[in-house]
Scaffold this active site. Structure first.
Site, PDB file in Angstrom:
ATOM      1  N   SER A   1       0.810  -1.220   0.000  1.00 24.38           N
ATOM      2  CA  SER A   1       0.000   0.000   0.000  1.00 24.38           C
ATOM      3  C   SER A   1       0.844   1.270   0.000  1.00 24.38           C
ATOM      4  CB  SER A   1      -0.949   0.008   1.203  1.00 24.38           C
ATOM      5  OG  SER A   1      -0.238  -0.209   2.409  1.00 24.38           O
TER       6      SER A   1
ATOM      7  N   ASP B   1      -1.765   5.853  12.095  1.00 26.72           N
ATOM      8  CA  ASP B   1      -1.012   5.448  10.907  1.00 26.72           C
ATOM      9  C   ASP B   1       0.293   6.230  10.827  1.00 26.72           C
ATOM     10  OD1 ASP B   1      -0.008   4.723   8.464  1.00 26.72           O
ATOM     11  OD2 ASP B   1      -1.831   5.162   7.320  1.00 26.72           O
TER      12      ASP B   1
ATOM     13  N   HIS C   1       2.066   5.025   6.358  1.00 31.63           N
ATOM     14  CA  HIS C   1       1.776   5.691   5.082  1.00 31.63           C
ATOM     15  C   HIS C   1       2.069   7.185   5.198  1.00 31.63           C
ATOM     16  CE1 HIS C   1      -0.690   1.980   5.124  1.00 31.63           C
ATOM     17  NE2 HIS C   1      -0.297   1.915   3.855  1.00 31.63           N
TER      18      HIS C   1
END
Length: 425
Positions: A142, A384, A387
């Site tokens: 991702s 997170d 990312h």
């Protein structure tokens, strides 16, 4: 004697004319005349200035050619960002930090400055002109998707792509820029090798996977022949629990808590999957493109692990003397580089190192943290710190990539010129 002298001069002139013709042809091939036909697709109401393009910008200076563009510092860039969450539809919800209320904006106003030269900020017109008629694939996890969406947003000042995916599966996408006949491909392969789910929950509640460390993931290895550039990456998924197979037999596992199973470190699998991925690429007879290994981008959890309340709330980059690449991050990076060098030594395909690790180590401020959903939203999501916000530091990967594509064009030109000179001797 005079006749011989005249013939020699004529031959020399012919050689010079031939070299000049090749020079003009190659320059037009790799540095085509810019087209502004796509400017009309840009919405002037966005508040983001449209990009400009000057043919001279394509040139690589001697300093830039010799410079290590991956060693440097982050410096202020008041002109950023070059798109917003309101002008680009390609931002994944969990990386849409401004939409979900991130209170600071300074993280969007930095650019990477190499120590020994200057690295131009990504120019979308220039990039699309240089890849006209070509294709680029992102293979990996991702964070690779994060990079592709960053590229789509950066290019949105010129043109948006159309979806030409051969399947409705969101893990395998293709986007085409019609005005430039340029295509992005995305292939979901977080482990780069054949894998499967063994238990949807697993001992750490992140799933338990079967990894076949010496078997190709044909969902991407059989598709890359169509692409001129392939960017591969893998990293954070290897922290998950998994059972490792080699030669069709279980050789051990990582934290699987299964009886009579040898516990192996994630680095064991990490080295072998890159070896297998590079073997797959080197074995593709019809693949003539360039493979970029995008190196590991460290996470920045502080005050706890990802599942123990860890977070990333810093609001400025580190200086290079404020942190070190060490521990597991260093181990993973070194494994990537070592396996990359081994594949490169085989001299079967073109491999290039898109070495983003040091630059991203210095950006603890660039992650979504809790700003990937509404505060009162009924979801189970951890902070997170893996990312990257869009816009954000990951946009600088496009600066690196454009520079490397320019360098590739320069290498190709020199090779063609050398080949021609040998023929004329």
């Amino acid at each position: 004697m005079e006749l011989m002298s005249v013939n020699k001069r004529i031959r020399n002139i012919a050689i010079l004319l031939a070299v000049a013709l090749i020079l003009v042809t190659v320059i037009r091939l790799y540095y085509p005349v810019p087209s502004y036909s796509s400017v009309a697709s840009y919405r002037s109401s966005s508040g983001i200035a449209p990009a400009s393009y000057h043919a001279g910008d394509v040139e690589i200076t001697d300093d830039q050619e010799k410079c290590d563009i991956f060693a440097g510092e982050w410096v202020p860039n008041p002109e950023g960002p070059y798109y917003t969450n309101k002008t680009c539809w390609a931002i994944h919800e969990h990386q849409n930090c401004m939409k979900y209320g991130r209170p600071d904006s300074g993280f969007m106003k930095w650019r990477w400055k190499p120590d020994g030269c200057d690295l131009p900020v990504f120019n979308p017109y220039q990039f699309l002109d240089m890849v006209r008629g070509k294709s680029l694939a992102f293979v990996g996890d991702s964070v690779g998707r994060n990079q592709m969406q960053s590229m789509i947003c950066l290019l949105s000042r010129v043109e948006y792509p159309i979806d030409v995916s051969p399947t409705s599966d969101e893990r395998f996408k293709r986007w085409k820029y019609e005005s430039y006949n340029f295509t992005f491909g995305y292939f979901w392969s977080p482990f780069l090798v054949r894998s499967g789910s063994r238990d949807s929950d697993g001992p750490m509640h992140t799933g338990l996977f079967n990894l076949y460390l010496d078997e190709f993931d044909e969902s991407w290895t059989t598709q890359i022949d169509d692409f001129d550039y392939v960017i591969i990456n893998a990293g954070h998924w290897f922290t998950r629990t998994a059972v490792y197979y080699e030669n069709g037999h279980i050789v051990g596992c990582r934290f699987c808590q299964l009886p009579n199973m040898t516990d192996l470190p994630m680095t064991y699998a990490y080295r072998r999957v890159f070896r297998t991925a590079f073997k797959a690429i080197n074995g593709r007879e019809n693949f003539k493109g360039v493979t970029f290994l995008r190196t590991f981008a460290p996470s920045h959890f502080e005050n706890g692990l990802w599942n123990q309340g860890g977070n990333c709330l810093r609001q400025r980059p580190f200086r290079s003397n404020e942190t070190l690449l060490e521990g597991l991050n260093l181990d993973l990076y070194m494994i990537q580089v070592e396996e990359f060098r081994a594949a490169q030594r085989e001299e079967k395909k073109k491999f290039r190192l898109l070495d983003t690790t040091q630059a991203m180590l210095l950006r603890p401020d660039g992650h979504p943290s809790r700003y990937g959903h509404w505060p009162n939203e009924n979801v189970t999501l951890y902070n997170d710190c893996v990312h990257w916000c869009l816009p954000g530091p990951i946009d600088s990967w496009a600066d690196f990539l454009l520079h490397m594509i320019k360098m590739e064009a320069r290498r190709t030109y020199k090779e063609k010129l050398l080949q021609h000179q040998k023929k004329m001797q």
